[in-house]
Motif scaffolding. Sequence first.
Motif, PDB file in Angstrom:
ATOM      1  N   ILE A 270      -8.358  -0.509   6.853  1.00  0.00           N
ATOM      2  CA  ILE A 270      -8.004   0.293   8.028  1.00  0.00           C
ATOM      3  C   ILE A 270      -6.499   0.553   8.036  1.00  0.00           C
ATOM      4  CG2 ILE A 270      -7.953   0.321  10.555  1.00  0.00           C
ATOM      5  CD1 ILE A 270     -10.473  -1.411  10.514  1.00  0.00           C
ATOM      6  N   ASN A 271      -6.129   1.818   8.193  1.00  0.00           N
ATOM      7  CA  ASN A 271      -4.725   2.262   8.244  1.00  0.00           C
ATOM      8  C   ASN A 271      -3.973   2.033   6.933  1.00  0.00           C
ATOM      9  OD1 ASN A 271      -4.988   3.051  10.948  1.00  0.00           O
ATOM     10  ND2 ASN A 271      -4.482   0.986  11.684  1.00  0.00           N
ATOM     11  N   LYS A 272      -4.707   1.874   5.842  1.00  0.00           N
ATOM     12  CA  LYS A 272      -4.059   1.633   4.551  1.00  0.00           C
ATOM     13  C   LYS A 272      -4.539   2.663   3.532  1.00  0.00           C
ATOM     14  CE  LYS A 272      -4.292  -3.334   5.459  1.00  0.00           C
ATOM     15  NZ  LYS A 272      -5.258  -3.178   6.571  1.00  0.00           N
ATOM     16  N   LYS A 273      -3.674   2.993   2.587  1.00  0.00           N
ATOM     17  CA  LYS A 273      -4.031   3.884   1.488  1.00  0.00           C
ATOM     18  C   LYS A 273      -3.618   3.248   0.173  1.00  0.00           C
ATOM     19  CE  LYS A 273      -3.946   8.288   3.963  1.00  0.00           C
ATOM     20  NZ  LYS A 273      -3.450   9.696   3.964  1.00  0.00           N
ATOM     21  N   VAL A 274      -4.504   3.356  -0.821  1.00  0.00           N
ATOM     22  CA  VAL A 274      -4.211   2.739  -2.114  1.00  0.00           C
ATOM     23  C   VAL A 274      -2.960   3.343  -2.713  1.00  0.00           C
ATOM     24  CG1 VAL A 274      -6.574   2.062  -2.645  1.00  0.00           C
ATOM     25  CG2 VAL A 274      -5.805   4.357  -3.235  1.00  0.00           C
ATOM     26  N   ILE A 275      -2.202   2.520  -3.424  1.00  0.00           N
ATOM     27  CA  ILE A 275      -0.917   2.955  -3.944  1.00  0.00           C
ATOM     28  C   ILE A 275      -1.068   3.875  -5.156  1.00  0.00           C
ATOM     29  CG2 ILE A 275      -0.502   1.086  -5.607  1.00  0.00           C
ATOM     30  CD1 ILE A 275       2.368   0.948  -4.384  1.00  0.00           C
ATOM     31  N   ASN A 276      -2.215   3.820  -5.795  1.00  0.00           N
ATOM     32  CA  ASN A 276      -2.433   4.613  -7.007  1.00  0.00           C
ATOM     33  C   ASN A 276      -3.662   5.498  -6.842  1.00  0.00           C
ATOM     34  OD1 ASN A 276      -4.154   2.440  -6.888  1.00  0.00           O
ATOM     35  ND2 ASN A 276      -4.062   1.975  -9.073  1.00  0.00           N
ATOM     36  N   GLY A 277      -3.742   6.209  -5.730  1.00  0.00           N
ATOM     37  CA  GLY A 277      -4.905   7.029  -5.441  1.00  0.00           C
ATOM     38  C   GLY A 277      -5.187   8.055  -6.524  1.00  0.00           C
TER      39      GLY A 277
ATOM     40  N   TYR B 255       0.837  -1.187   0.000  1.00  0.00           N
ATOM     41  CA  TYR B 255       0.000   0.000   0.000  1.00  0.00           C
ATOM     42  C   TYR B 255       0.882   1.251   0.000  1.00  0.00           C
ATOM     43  CZ  TYR B 255      -4.163  -2.802   0.662  1.00  0.00           C
ATOM     44  OH  TYR B 255      -5.186  -3.692   0.472  1.00  0.00           O
ATOM     45  N   HIS B 256       0.248   2.395  -0.091  1.00  0.00           N
ATOM     46  CA  HIS B 256       0.989   3.644  -0.209  1.00  0.00           C
ATOM     47  C   HIS B 256       1.782   3.934   1.062  1.00  0.00           C
ATOM     48  CE1 HIS B 256       1.812   7.891  -1.128  1.00  0.00           C
ATOM     49  NE2 HIS B 256       1.557   7.553  -2.385  1.00  0.00           N
ATOM     50  N   ASP B 257       2.973   4.509   0.883  1.00  0.00           N
ATOM     51  CA  ASP B 257       3.864   4.779   2.017  1.00  0.00           C
ATOM     52  C   ASP B 257       3.300   5.793   2.992  1.00  0.00           C
ATOM     53  OD1 ASP B 257       5.680   2.982   1.046  1.00  0.00           O
ATOM     54  OD2 ASP B 257       6.947   4.465   0.050  1.00  0.00           O
ATOM     55  N   SER B 258       2.327   6.598   2.571  1.00  0.00           N
ATOM     56  CA  SER B 258       1.765   7.610   3.460  1.00  0.00           C
ATOM     57  C   SER B 258       0.792   7.017   4.482  1.00  0.00           C
ATOM     58  CB  SER B 258       1.038   8.691   2.639  1.00  0.00           C
ATOM     59  OG  SER B 258      -0.041   8.125   1.914  1.00  0.00           O
ATOM     60  N   GLY B 259       0.376   5.773   4.279  1.00  0.00           N
ATOM     61  CA  GLY B 259      -0.506   5.118   5.235  1.00  0.00           C
ATOM     62  C   GLY B 259       0.263   4.527   6.399  1.00  0.00           C
ATOM     63  N   LYS B 260      -0.440   4.256   7.507  1.00  0.00           N
ATOM     64  CA  LYS B 260       0.230   3.655   8.673  1.00  0.00           C
ATOM     65  C   LYS B 260       0.730   2.249   8.353  1.00  0.00           C
ATOM     66  CE  LYS B 260      -2.296   6.201  12.258  1.00  0.00           C
ATOM     67  NZ  LYS B 260      -3.186   6.094  13.431  1.00  0.00           N
ATOM     68  N   GLU B 261      -0.042   1.515   7.558  1.00  0.00           N
ATOM     69  CA  GLU B 261       0.329   0.142   7.205  1.00  0.00           C
ATOM     70  C   GLU B 261       0.739   0.104   5.736  1.00  0.00           C
ATOM     71  OE1 GLU B 261      -1.403  -4.397   7.938  1.00  0.00           O
ATOM     72  OE2 GLU B 261      -2.613  -2.644   8.444  1.00  0.00           O
ATOM     73  N   LYS B 262       2.037  -0.044   5.498  1.00  0.00           N
ATOM     74  CA  LYS B 262       2.564   0.024   4.122  1.00  0.00           C
ATOM     75  C   LYS B 262       2.488  -1.325   3.415  1.00  0.00           C
ATOM     76  CE  LYS B 262       5.765   3.709   5.451  1.00  0.00           C
ATOM     77  NZ  LYS B 262       5.176   3.811   6.813  1.00  0.00           N
ATOM     78  N   GLN B 263       2.523  -2.400   4.181  1.00  0.00           N
ATOM     79  CA  GLN B 263       2.411  -3.742   3.624  1.00  0.00           C
ATOM     80  C   GLN B 263       1.457  -4.548   4.488  1.00  0.00           C
ATOM     81  OE1 GLN B 263       6.415  -5.298   3.477  1.00  0.00           O
ATOM     82  NE2 GLN B 263       6.666  -4.665   1.365  1.00  0.00           N
ATOM     83  N   HIS B 264       0.818  -5.530   3.850  1.00  0.00           N
ATOM     84  CA  HIS B 264      -0.121  -6.344   4.607  1.00  0.00           C
ATOM     85  C   HIS B 264      -0.138  -7.760   4.060  1.00  0.00           C
ATOM     86  CE1 HIS B 264      -3.572  -7.118   7.200  1.00  0.00           C
ATOM     87  NE2 HIS B 264      -4.102  -7.792   6.190  1.00  0.00           N
ATOM     88  N   LEU B 265      -0.163  -8.732   4.975  1.00  0.00           N
ATOM     89  CA  LEU B 265      -0.278 -10.131   4.590  1.00  0.00           C
ATOM     90  C   LEU B 265      -1.679 -10.618   4.942  1.00  0.00           C
ATOM     91  CD1 LEU B 265       1.175 -12.658   3.486  1.00  0.00           C
ATOM     92  CD2 LEU B 265       1.742 -13.242   5.857  1.00  0.00           C
TER      93      LEU B 265
ATOM     94  N   CYS C 187     -13.227   7.900   0.723  1.00  0.00           N
ATOM     95  CA  CYS C 187     -12.300   7.975  -0.408  1.00  0.00           C
ATOM     96  C   CYS C 187     -11.017   8.692  -0.013  1.00  0.00           C
ATOM     97  CB  CYS C 187     -12.962   8.691  -1.585  1.00  0.00           C
ATOM     98  SG  CYS C 187     -14.279   7.744  -2.388  1.00  0.00           S
ATOM     99  N   GLN C 188     -11.142   9.747   0.785  1.00  0.00           N
ATOM    100  CA  GLN C 188      -9.962  10.486   1.235  1.00  0.00           C
ATOM    101  C   GLN C 188      -9.109   9.644   2.178  1.00  0.00           C
ATOM    102  OE1 GLN C 188     -11.999  13.859   2.896  1.00  0.00           O
ATOM    103  NE2 GLN C 188     -11.888  15.072   0.997  1.00  0.00           N
ATOM    104  N   VAL C 189      -9.783   8.934   3.074  1.00  0.00           N
ATOM    105  CA  VAL C 189      -9.047   8.050   4.001  1.00  0.00           C
ATOM    106  C   VAL C 189      -8.329   6.947   3.235  1.00  0.00           C
ATOM    107  CG1 VAL C 189      -9.364   6.326   5.830  1.00  0.00           C
ATOM    108  CG2 VAL C 189     -10.536   8.529   5.978  1.00  0.00           C
ATOM    109  N   SER C 190      -8.912   6.493   2.127  1.00  0.00           N
ATOM    110  CA  SER C 190      -8.328   5.402   1.337  1.00  0.00           C
ATOM    111  C   SER C 190      -7.161   5.848   0.468  1.00  0.00           C
ATOM    112  CB  SER C 190      -9.402   4.765   0.457  1.00  0.00           C
ATOM    113  OG  SER C 190     -10.435   4.220   1.238  1.00  0.00           O
TER     114      SER C 190
END
Length: 891
Positions: A501-508, A482-492, A539-542
């Motif tokens: 939650i705590n994630k942002k799309v990489i291509n917002g 996920y995008h580096d600006s989110g709290k969680e950059k990677q997720h398994l 959408c903004q949170v994502s």
Amino acid sequence: MPNRQMRDPELKHMISKKPVENIVIQPERKKEDKRFAKSPGEGLDDTPKNVKRRRGRRKPKCAAVEDIPNGNKLELHVEPPSLNKTIVFQKRPGFGQIGTKCVVKANYFLAELSRSDLCQYCVTITPEVSSSKLNKAIMAQLVKLHRESDLGTRLPVYDGKQNLYTAGLLPFTTKEFKVTLVDECEGFELTKKNEFKVGIEFVGFTRMDALHDLLAGKQVKAPQEALTVIDTVLRELASKRYSPFGRLFYSPNIQKPHQLGGGLHSWRGFYQSIKPTQMGLALNIDMSASAFIEPLPVIEFVAQVLGKDVRTRPLSDADSVKVKKALRGIKVEVTHRGNVRRKYRISGLSARPTRELIFPVDEQMNMKSVIEYFQEVYGYTIQYPLLPCLQVGNQKKVNYLPMEACKIVEGQRYTRRLNDKQIASLLKVTCRRPSEQEADILQTVHQNNYNQDPHMQEFGINIDDKMTTVEARVLPAPWLKYHDSGKEKQHLPQLGQWNMINKKVINGSTVNNWACINFSRTVPETAARGFCRQLVQMCQVSGMEFNPEPVIPVHSARPDQVKKALKYILSSAASKLEGKELELVIAILPDSNGSLYGDLKRICETDLGLISQCCLTKYVLKVSRQYLANLSLKINVKVVASQDWPEVTKYAGMVSAQAHRQEIIQDLFKTSHDPQQGTVNGGMIRELLLSFKRATGQKPLRIIFYRDGVSDGQFYHVLLYELDAIRKACASLEPGYQPPVTFVIVQKRNHTRLLSNNHNDKKSTDKSGNILPGTVVDSKICHPTDFDFYLCSHAGIQGTSRPAHYNVLWDENNFTADEIQSLTNNLCYTYARCTRSVSVVPPAYYAHLAAYRARFYMEPDHSENGRSTNGQCVRQLPELKDKVKNVMFYC
């Protein structure tokens, strides 16, 4: 959407290789008699003994070829062919090793069969009968009368058409029998002459050698004739016990029928099919349920269809149309003639009520009313003269039957579309937990008692009564970036699902100019504004940049004025945007909206060039965070360019219309002649290649073609035609451009079920009791030689999960089993519309969505613009607007 972290594709799969040689395929040889169907290169004992075939040299991990004699050829080539070759499916390169090993059960039952060759006879029945059910009744009577004498104690099986099979030779080469059926034969409306002449003539032997060679692991053409005989043997007894529909068998006695409403109820049934597998021949058994028309008096059926009592007043015009549509084609039996239960098929309804109907009773055109006729001839007094009569038989000779004197014949499967309530009721019957599904399958096998069937004993076939246990592997889920600006950059992901939650799309994406249109009367303006506000926040949170204010206030409109409303939105926005475009329209629709959704999508995407997101009233009035999160994902992929590489989560989509039941995609590549430009190349593959090149600046280095919607019998022809189309499309871009192609058939509608070996072991199942997402099987129940595997890539929600069946028919990228299985499983985590792994690979899923969307593009009026395909006129789809083409509009 997340971007799958993948190793550089250049490192492993980049190959230096010449394009596939020009290919020519030998067509099926002409049949001497069209009655005896044979698969190419395989048939009965009349094959010339002196025909030899030379096998070409095999290329490593690539499709094998065979040299064939020159003659009539169906060409598959980019340039004039220099070599004559035939396609052979990709051989399995080995078995997968990646993943956590486990054991699962499969609904396959091992079958043992004799090595002896079987005999085929041709059956002709005079006078000719079109009903296979009646044909079988005639043959059953013949066997009953002549088995111990003329048939030499042989017990044959008959397919109901023209093929009769025996386990050994009959005492004659050709013989004619006379068979008489009496009127008591239940279930048939016999012709006036109940005597039939049945001719039986020897055709040849069905050799079992090729089948045994295939089961032994030799790469041979599918011995379809042998499999057909075995399948016919298995069907013989089941067809007598149950109501057969293809490979499905239903009965009201398997389980008590469940009411669906509207005069329908459900019957339980099962599917059975014989399959060659790595462990040998196996019988695949799966449970099924289907809607059947209740065997009610017709008046009661009509009352259920309309939802009201119909006895006391005439039907309105609208009710008559509805009833006529519901009754057309249904078979009924008369109840006013005592024990005589003659059967008829309904062709329509009378235009007037029964009390007004008269008809000629003789050639002098003397007229009599229906009421008088039934009273005088049958002594039957019609009770409900206000109702119309049923019209039965053909339209030329009208035959009236009062509704009250007819009852619907049992066992008629309902093949039309069910309404939402009926679907929900049917799902209650079909959604069985895995442990219950296993018990039902085992009970079906026990009840069928195959090994005690005299036909099975005659042909030397034995079925094991235990489910097959198979070694499987659970593939690891991919890490999602996920995008580096989110709290969680990677997720398994765990168990095939996650959240945003705590994630942002990489291509917002960015949405500055948007509007909302409300077609629902039950959603007040304040609720619509509140919903839009919450959606914008999600959408903004994502990770999207989304303007919190619409260009114009929420606009309310009537559902029957969708085009007018959309044009108003567009013009009002244009006056405020001063040259800028409206980027998104959020549309709130009633829960039951008829054609509104389709009309809106058609107008937006083919007329106005608008991107839209529809929301149903029930979700707007009762908002959930998960719904808003899914909406934000869908909006993001709709408003961002569809090929933003190197991400593998974006796809360009194209749609094309073609004839009904045409499995081969006709428009993959096509050429036309222009008076100025000469030959003009086109087609879907070429356009997608050009789209890829425009987006990335380069042509694809390799092509992986996931193809859905193909039955087993069409594999060969679909690969032949569509691989050729891909080749031609590539060559049309640049001479010599031939990227390596991997062609994979995806089958979701298969009948394989993979079940936990221990339903009480919580570690081996998900919350629904199904096997874990990522479970893959490529041994034992898979094809003896071809490159296929079963993958359950999704977590179960309700019922028993169905794995997708992947068949790698052609592979020039030299994938190992682990590589293609892992790639396919990983792609299932990149579906843009939800935070779950999905059951089929996303390219195939998106193709379904795009095709479904294209159905709405056909306007209801009768357009004359179309082309003819095999005698059928195919209306052309309207052109998508450029703005729509460039995004994943179908999501």
